[in-house]
Motif scaffolding. Structure first.
Motif, PDB file in Angstrom:
ATOM      1  N   GLY A 152       9.807 -12.429  -0.259  1.00  0.00           N
ATOM      2  CA  GLY A 152      10.321 -11.924   1.009  1.00  0.00           C
ATOM      3  C   GLY A 152      11.579 -11.097   0.852  1.00  0.00           C
ATOM      4  N   ASP A 153      12.480 -11.527  -0.018  1.00  0.00           N
ATOM      5  CA  ASP A 153      13.686 -10.737  -0.281  1.00  0.00           C
ATOM      6  C   ASP A 153      13.329  -9.358  -0.820  1.00  0.00           C
ATOM      7  N   GLY A 154      12.343  -9.308  -1.718  1.00  0.00           N
ATOM      8  CA  GLY A 154      11.909  -8.025  -2.249  1.00  0.00           C
ATOM      9  C   GLY A 154      11.263  -7.160  -1.183  1.00  0.00           C
ATOM     10  N   HIS A 155      10.542  -7.792  -0.260  1.00  0.00           N
ATOM     11  CA  HIS A 155       9.907  -7.059   0.830  1.00  0.00           C
ATOM     12  C   HIS A 155      10.961  -6.445   1.748  1.00  0.00           C
ATOM     13  N   MET A 202      -8.256  -7.264 -12.475  1.00  0.00           N
ATOM     14  CA  MET A 202      -7.300  -7.347 -11.370  1.00  0.00           C
ATOM     15  C   MET A 202      -6.043  -6.549 -11.722  1.00  0.00           C
ATOM     16  N   THR A 203      -5.593  -5.650 -10.848  1.00  0.00           N
ATOM     17  CA  THR A 203      -4.385  -4.887 -11.116  1.00  0.00           C
ATOM     18  C   THR A 203      -3.156  -5.752 -10.940  1.00  0.00           C
ATOM     19  N   ARG A 204      -2.029  -5.252 -11.466  1.00  0.00           N
ATOM     20  CA  ARG A 204      -0.775  -5.987 -11.297  1.00  0.00           C
ATOM     21  C   ARG A 204      -0.438  -6.170  -9.819  1.00  0.00           C
ATOM     22  N   MET A 205      -0.646  -5.126  -9.033  1.00  0.00           N
ATOM     23  CA  MET A 205      -0.308  -5.217  -7.631  1.00  0.00           C
ATOM     24  C   MET A 205      -1.171  -6.263  -6.930  1.00  0.00           C
ATOM     25  N   HIS A 206      -2.457  -6.221  -7.239  1.00  0.00           N
ATOM     26  CA  HIS A 206      -3.368  -7.173  -6.610  1.00  0.00           C
ATOM     27  C   HIS A 206      -3.048  -8.596  -7.031  1.00  0.00           C
ATOM     28  N   GLN A 207      -2.664  -8.791  -8.266  1.00  0.00           N
ATOM     29  CA  GLN A 207      -2.354 -10.135  -8.741  1.00  0.00           C
ATOM     30  C   GLN A 207      -1.180 -10.735  -7.965  1.00  0.00           C
ATOM     31  N   ARG A 265      -0.104 -10.004  -4.980  1.00  0.00           N
ATOM     32  CA  ARG A 265      -0.448 -10.262  -3.583  1.00  0.00           C
ATOM     33  C   ARG A 265      -1.423 -11.427  -3.472  1.00  0.00           C
ATOM     34  N   ARG A 266      -2.357 -11.510  -4.403  1.00  0.00           N
ATOM     35  CA  ARG A 266      -3.298 -12.624  -4.371  1.00  0.00           C
ATOM     36  C   ARG A 266      -2.565 -13.952  -4.539  1.00  0.00           C
ATOM     37  N   MET A 267      -1.611 -14.015  -5.441  1.00  0.00           N
ATOM     38  CA  MET A 267      -0.883 -15.257  -5.634  1.00  0.00           C
ATOM     39  C   MET A 267      -0.081 -15.613  -4.386  1.00  0.00           C
ATOM     40  N   TRP A 268       0.436 -14.597  -3.687  1.00  0.00           N
ATOM     41  CA  TRP A 268       1.145 -14.861  -2.427  1.00  0.00           C
ATOM     42  C   TRP A 268       0.225 -15.547  -1.421  1.00  0.00           C
ATOM     43  N   THR A 269      -1.026 -15.080  -1.304  1.00  0.00           N
ATOM     44  CA  THR A 269      -1.941 -15.695  -0.341  1.00  0.00           C
ATOM     45  C   THR A 269      -2.268 -17.133  -0.713  1.00  0.00           C
ATOM     46  N   LEU A 270      -2.018 -17.522  -1.966  1.00  0.00           N
ATOM     47  CA  LEU A 270      -2.339 -18.877  -2.417  1.00  0.00           C
ATOM     48  C   LEU A 270      -1.150 -19.826  -2.317  1.00  0.00           C
ATOM     49  N   PHE A 271       0.088 -19.327  -2.451  1.00  0.00           N
ATOM     50  CA  PHE A 271       1.220 -20.253  -2.311  1.00  0.00           C
ATOM     51  C   PHE A 271       1.835 -20.230  -0.920  1.00  0.00           C
ATOM     52  N   GLU A 272       1.691 -19.121  -0.204  1.00  0.00           N
ATOM     53  CA  GLU A 272       2.299 -19.033   1.131  1.00  0.00           C
ATOM     54  C   GLU A 272       1.779 -20.096   2.098  1.00  0.00           C
ATOM     55  N   PRO A 273       0.477 -20.415   2.136  1.00  0.00           N
ATOM     56  CA  PRO A 273       0.039 -21.467   3.061  1.00  0.00           C
ATOM     57  C   PRO A 273       0.694 -22.814   2.786  1.00  0.00           C
ATOM     58  N   HIS A 299       2.725   1.749   4.997  1.00  0.00           N
ATOM     59  CA  HIS A 299       2.481   0.319   4.810  1.00  0.00           C
ATOM     60  C   HIS A 299       1.962   0.042   3.406  1.00  0.00           C
ATOM     61  N   ASP A 300       1.013   0.843   2.955  1.00  0.00           N
ATOM     62  CA  ASP A 300       0.477   0.665   1.606  1.00  0.00           C
ATOM     63  C   ASP A 300       1.573   0.812   0.549  1.00  0.00           C
ATOM     64  N   ALA A 301       2.457   1.797   0.748  1.00  0.00           N
ATOM     65  CA  ALA A 301       3.537   2.033  -0.211  1.00  0.00           C
ATOM     66  C   ALA A 301       4.525   0.875  -0.227  1.00  0.00           C
ATOM     67  N   ILE A 302       4.852   0.344   0.941  1.00  0.00           N
ATOM     68  CA  ILE A 302       5.805  -0.766   1.029  1.00  0.00           C
ATOM     69  C   ILE A 302       5.212  -2.033   0.424  1.00  0.00           C
ATOM     70  N   GLU A 303       3.937  -2.282   0.686  1.00  0.00           N
ATOM     71  CA  GLU A 303       3.298  -3.459   0.093  1.00  0.00           C
ATOM     72  C   GLU A 303       3.217  -3.335  -1.431  1.00  0.00           C
ATOM     73  N   ALA A 304       2.937  -2.126  -1.923  1.00  0.00           N
ATOM     74  CA  ALA A 304       2.890  -1.920  -3.369  1.00  0.00           C
ATOM     75  C   ALA A 304       4.260  -2.136  -3.998  1.00  0.00           C
ATOM     76  N   MET A 305       5.307  -1.669  -3.335  1.00  0.00           N
ATOM     77  CA  MET A 305       6.661  -1.878  -3.837  1.00  0.00           C
ATOM     78  C   MET A 305       7.009  -3.367  -3.828  1.00  0.00           C
ATOM     79  N   THR A 306       6.598  -4.068  -2.772  1.00  0.00           N
ATOM     80  CA  THR A 306       6.825  -5.513  -2.692  1.00  0.00           C
ATOM     81  C   THR A 306       6.120  -6.238  -3.834  1.00  0.00           C
ATOM     82  N   ASP A 307       4.896  -5.825  -4.105  1.00  0.00           N
ATOM     83  CA  ASP A 307       4.146  -6.436  -5.206  1.00  0.00           C
ATOM     84  C   ASP A 307       4.831  -6.220  -6.553  1.00  0.00           C
TER      85      ASP A 307
END
Length: 284
Positions: free
Chosen positions: A161-164, A1-6, A8-16, A230-238
């Protein structure tokens, strides 16, 4: 798992776990009992309360995607109905009640370990330059398991979210443009525009500006350039969201993901099929 994917994956698990505060009936009931009737009074008071009894301008800036007029209709009026302290108490009590229902049957030791690890990850979050993350972190850690779980998810959510928002600003977007752009990518305009309060004229002007940049077509559909942005912004957020997981370490982050997965799915089922968060179903 890449750093970026990690990240984002954790976000999908705590955000709900955090998002129950917006959609669960228990949360609405607690806000209404505090004097905050109607979805938007509870939303703006609950989310802004850690900042104190602020007026609209700081919230327009921090929440970013909302039309200023929408925020001004809520603030500072909500503080005549409930103090920030009362709103904070109502949102935490509502979240506790919602999670108690959604996670009923989960083993106590499972919840306790998940809450402890998530709270530790939240403690690693660097809040410099992150207004909402810092304000929520300053509230401290509740002693009960469900309160700790929800509060940690909230700190991490607002930290990300602040980073985004910072990534969006770096890419030269304003609040309405972010919404028009997302509607051309993956979310529906008839959900986003009324939820965020932008007029048809403001929306059309934002589409025109983005079309001029090559991000949207004249009809509002995302172009290849818009998708790449969008991909660049999400990567920066990650990248900006990685410190909590670096602090927790790879093995313990993996353990936390394992613990959060069934909890996230239980909470996700309670969210509406549409939501302006753009939250995907958690991975299994």
């Amino acid at each position: 798992m890449t750093r970026m994917h990690q990240a984002r994956r954790m976000w999908t698990l705590f955000e709900p776990l955090h998002a129950v505060t917006y959609f669960a009936p228990e949360c609405r009931e607690h806000f209404e009992a505090a004097g905050l009737r109607g979805f938007w009074r509870g939303y703006f008071a609950g989310r802004a309360a850690p900042l104190g009894a602020v007026g609209a301008p700081p919230v327009v800036a921090a929440f970013f995607g909302f039309a200023p007029g929408t925020v001004h209709r809520a603030l500072p009026d909500v503080w005549t109905r409930a103090t920030p302290e009362r709103a904070i108490s109502a949102r935490l009590d509502g979240a506790r009640a919602a999670l108690a229902r959604l996670l009923d049957g989960t083993a106590a030791d499972h919840l306790s370990e998940a809450a402890d690890l998530l709270a530790e990850a939240a403690a690693y979050a660097d809040t410099a330059g992150r207004v909402l993350g810092a304000a929520n972190a300053a509230l401290g850690v509740p002693e009960d398991v469900l309160g700790k779980l929800w509060q940690a998810a909230t700190v991490l959510r607002e930290h990300r979210g602040d980073g985004h928002v910072a990534a969006l600003v770096v890419h030269g977007l304003d609040g309405c443009e972010t919404q028009a752009w997302r509607s051309g990518l993956d979310l529906r305009r008839d959900h986003l525009q009324p939820a965020r309060g932008w007029t048809d004229e403001e929306w059309a002007a934002a589409v025109d500006r983005l079309a001029g940049r090559g991000w949207l077509s004249a009809a509002g559909a995302a172009t290849r350039t818009g998708v790449e942005a969008h991909d660049a912004i999400e990567a920066m957020t990650d990248r900006a969201a990685m410190r909590p997981w670096d602090g927790l370490g790879e093995e313990r982050t993996a353990r936390l993901a394992e613990l959060l997965t069934p909890l996230a799915h239980a909470a996700y089922r309670d969210l509406p099929a549409w939501n302006p968060i753009g939250l995907p179903e958690p991975p299994r």
